[in-house]
Design a protein around this motif. Structure first.
Motif, PDB file in Angstrom:
ATOM      1  N   ASN A 139      48.779  52.037 -21.584  1.00  0.00           N
ATOM      2  CA  ASN A 139      50.083  51.917 -22.137  1.00  0.00           C
ATOM      3  C   ASN A 139      50.344  53.452 -21.131  1.00  0.00           C
ATOM      4  O   ASN A 139      50.251  54.729 -21.591  1.00  0.00           O
ATOM      5  CB  ASN A 139      50.607  52.475 -23.748  1.00  0.00           C
ATOM      6  CG  ASN A 139      49.966  50.600 -23.194  1.00  0.00           C
ATOM      7  OD1 ASN A 139      50.500  49.206 -22.281  1.00  0.00           O
ATOM      8  ND2 ASN A 139      50.098  49.680 -25.215  1.00  0.00           N
ATOM      9  N   GLY A 177      54.755  49.908 -21.119  1.00  0.00           N
ATOM     10  CA  GLY A 177      56.117  50.991 -21.180  1.00  0.00           C
ATOM     11  C   GLY A 177      56.686  51.423 -20.112  1.00  0.00           C
ATOM     12  O   GLY A 177      58.231  52.525 -20.419  1.00  0.00           O
ATOM     13  N   GLN A 228      63.391  51.528 -31.694  1.00  0.00           N
ATOM     14  CA  GLN A 228      62.981  52.006 -30.256  1.00  0.00           C
ATOM     15  C   GLN A 228      63.422  53.118 -29.949  1.00  0.00           C
ATOM     16  O   GLN A 228      64.191  53.012 -29.507  1.00  0.00           O
ATOM     17  CB  GLN A 228      62.956  50.712 -29.099  1.00  0.00           C
ATOM     18  CG  GLN A 228      62.605  49.640 -29.239  1.00  0.00           C
ATOM     19  CD  GLN A 228      61.050  50.199 -29.073  1.00  0.00           C
ATOM     20  OE1 GLN A 228      60.016  49.686 -29.697  1.00  0.00           O
ATOM     21  NE2 GLN A 228      60.614  49.082 -27.479  1.00  0.00           N
ATOM     22  N   ARG A 229      61.694  53.796 -29.663  1.00  0.00           N
ATOM     23  CA  ARG A 229      62.414  55.169 -28.914  1.00  0.00           C
ATOM     24  C   ARG A 229      62.572  55.239 -26.864  1.00  0.00           C
ATOM     25  O   ARG A 229      61.335  54.938 -27.011  1.00  0.00           O
ATOM     26  CB  ARG A 229      61.121  56.280 -29.352  1.00  0.00           C
ATOM     27  CG  ARG A 229      62.018  56.288 -30.536  1.00  0.00           C
ATOM     28  CD  ARG A 229      60.070  57.566 -30.899  1.00  0.00           C
ATOM     29  NE  ARG A 229      59.121  56.221 -31.663  1.00  0.00           N
ATOM     30  CZ  ARG A 229      58.036  56.960 -30.887  1.00  0.00           C
ATOM     31  NH1 ARG A 229      57.923  58.698 -30.675  1.00  0.00           N
ATOM     32  NH2 ARG A 229      56.715  56.564 -30.722  1.00  0.00           N
ATOM     33  N   CYS A 283      53.047  55.977 -22.819  1.00  0.00           N
ATOM     34  CA  CYS A 283      53.169  56.623 -24.309  1.00  0.00           C
ATOM     35  C   CYS A 283      54.573  57.987 -24.312  1.00  0.00           C
ATOM     36  O   CYS A 283      54.854  58.336 -25.082  1.00  0.00           O
ATOM     37  CB  CYS A 283      52.616  56.385 -25.396  1.00  0.00           C
ATOM     38  SG  CYS A 283      51.218  55.444 -25.093  1.00  0.00           S
ATOM     39  N   ARG A 319      57.837  61.722 -26.712  1.00  0.00           N
ATOM     40  CA  ARG A 319      56.888  60.042 -27.173  1.00  0.00           C
ATOM     41  C   ARG A 319      58.164  59.365 -27.508  1.00  0.00           C
ATOM     42  O   ARG A 319      59.091  59.726 -27.197  1.00  0.00           O
ATOM     43  CB  ARG A 319      55.564  60.409 -28.150  1.00  0.00           C
ATOM     44  CG  ARG A 319      54.501  60.719 -27.898  1.00  0.00           C
ATOM     45  CD  ARG A 319      53.974  60.666 -28.888  1.00  0.00           C
ATOM     46  NE  ARG A 319      52.665  61.335 -28.600  1.00  0.00           N
ATOM     47  CZ  ARG A 319      51.114  60.180 -28.072  1.00  0.00           C
ATOM     48  NH1 ARG A 319      51.156  59.295 -27.837  1.00  0.00           N
ATOM     49  NH2 ARG A 319      50.301  61.955 -27.527  1.00  0.00           N
ATOM     50  N   ASP A 360      58.362  54.633 -26.549  1.00  0.00           N
ATOM     51  CA  ASP A 360      57.989  53.164 -26.554  1.00  0.00           C
ATOM     52  C   ASP A 360      57.885  52.556 -25.244  1.00  0.00           C
ATOM     53  O   ASP A 360      57.691  52.162 -24.260  1.00  0.00           O
ATOM     54  CB  ASP A 360      58.429  52.268 -27.366  1.00  0.00           C
ATOM     55  CG  ASP A 360      58.356  52.531 -29.178  1.00  0.00           C
ATOM     56  OD1 ASP A 360      57.763  52.519 -29.943  1.00  0.00           O
ATOM     57  OD2 ASP A 360      59.798  53.337 -29.395  1.00  0.00           O
ATOM     58  N   GLU A 361      59.372  53.335 -24.666  1.00  0.00           N
ATOM     59  CA  GLU A 361      59.552  52.873 -23.218  1.00  0.00           C
ATOM     60  C   GLU A 361      59.569  54.471 -22.552  1.00  0.00           C
ATOM     61  O   GLU A 361      60.220  54.852 -22.770  1.00  0.00           O
ATOM     62  CB  GLU A 361      60.134  51.972 -22.881  1.00  0.00           C
ATOM     63  CG  GLU A 361      60.779  51.081 -24.253  1.00  0.00           C
ATOM     64  CD  GLU A 361      60.027  49.786 -24.146  1.00  0.00           C
ATOM     65  OE1 GLU A 361      59.595  49.755 -22.253  1.00  0.00           O
ATOM     66  OE2 GLU A 361      59.392  49.008 -24.658  1.00  0.00           O
TER      67      GLU A 361
END
Length: 370
Positions: free
Chosen positions: A184, A322, A5-6, A186, A196, A198-199
């Motif tokens: 979402n 996110g 995850q990023r 992003c 960018r 994921d959260e």
């Protein structure tokens, strides 16, 4: 949450830095973005007392975070010092509150919460703090209250993050808005381009409300200006923190003494003012008359992220996949940071939270704008 995850964190104050520090070992990549240099706003400007000024006047939600953090700070500072060589200087001096109007409430709170707060004869205070001004008649004392040297804490956290291969810090990088795809979030658009993840975690202190406005959300976090002054004294000049009439004196290990602080609603204006300087000098001399002969070695202002009852927003934003908040700590960001950022990591990573997260949840506390 998957290891790859990023996470993008907006805001590099102590809350943003410690959020990054807690997540770095658990996720694939952490990107931290700040519009200036990290920690230069509220985190740098505060006094660093590891306690709310008047803990008994706060909602239990604030107290719960404060208790956890107070117990954890020495461990955190030790870990940072060992890994970076920069000592955040957690200095346990104890704190005297003088001539409180609500002393009975304070003592009742301490009894209820099991905190070591007690009344002390004023003669004993004068003996323990010989430089204290005359004219005080009552005192209560808590022995285990520490202060942390906040600029050193910021430097230490930054150094720890810079040593982590999966963490990137972008300073002088203003966030212009969020990248939205359907429901979402992003990532964020910045002056240096898209970033960018994921959260996306909003930890932008007093600026958090402005950024959420762009999504049609109203977050009641506003800038509250605070001014402080600094004196350079001998290392053993002031032995203990003292607080009276809403103003305090904080000794650092090397003899620096901080006097604070004002509470001003002036928007995002951070200009130090002559009026506040005179008022703080008067408080300094009232608390510690020997400072009458000294010239302040520093005078500055910072912007606190004011929020209703000082209860921070920690958790997921409903309706925006996110998007997360860890902001709105008002006067207690440094006090509450370890607990807030641990709780935040627990929520993001789906672990059992250290304390009940419900009081801090954004849901029901932020409104969609008409």
């Amino acid at each position: 949450m998957a290891k790859q995850q990023r996470v993008v964190i907006v805001g590099g104050g102590v809350i943003g830095l410690l959020t990054a520090f807690n997540l770095a070992a658990e996720v694939g990549q952490v990107t931290l973005v700040d519009q200036s240099a990290v920690g230069q706003e509220s985190s740098w400007a505060g006094g660093g007392i590891v306690s709310p000024l008047y803990p008994w006047r706060y909602n239990p939600a604030v107290t719960a975070l404060a208790h956890w953090s107070q117990d954890f700070y020495p461990q955190l500072a030790g870990r940072l010092f060992a890994s970076t060589g920069i000592d955040p200087e957690v200095h346990t001096t104890g704190l005297y509150w003088l001539d409180l109007e609500d002393e009975a409430q304070a003592l009742a709170w301490a009894k209820r919460e099991g905190r070591p707060l007690r009344t002390v004869e004023i003669a004993a205070v004068n003996e323990a703090v010989p430089v204290l001004g005359a004219g005080y008649s009552r005192a209560i004392y808590m022995a285990d209250v520490a202060n942390v040297r906040n600029p050193r804490l910021v430097k230490s956290l930054k150094a720890a993050l810079q040593a982590m291969p999966n963490v990137t810090i972008h300073e002088q990088c203003e966030v212009l808005g969020f990248i939205r795809e359907g429901e979402n979030i992003c990532g964020v658009n910045t002056v240096q381009g898209e970033m960018r993840g994921d959260e996306v975690v909003l930890a932008a202190g007093a600026w958090s409300g402005e950024l959420l406005n762009s999504l049609g959300l109203e977050l009641p976090v506003v800038p509250v200006k605070g001014q402080m002054i600094l004196y350079k004294c001998e290392p053993d000049f002031l032995s203990c923190m003292v607080l009276a009439k809403g103003r305090y004196a904080i000794p650092r290990r090397d003899g620096h003494v901080l006097i604070g602080s004002t509470l001003e609603h002036e928007g995002f204006d951070k200009t130090p003012t002559p009026t506040a300087l005179e008022s703080l000098k008067a408080s300094a001399i009232e608390l510690v008359p020997a400072l009458a002969d000294a010239q302040p070695a520093g005078h500055w202002a910072g912007l606190r992220p004011g929020s209703p009852e000082g209860i921070p927003y920690i958790g997921r934003v409903a309706g925006f996949g996110g998007l997360w908040l860890n902001c709105g700590h008002y006067r207690n960001g440094l006090v509450l940071a370890p607990a807030s950022c641990q709780l935040f990591a627990d929520l993001l990573l789906g672990r059992r939270p250290i304390i009940d997260p419900v009081p801090y949840a954004p849901q029901g506390r932020i409104q969609g704008m008409a």
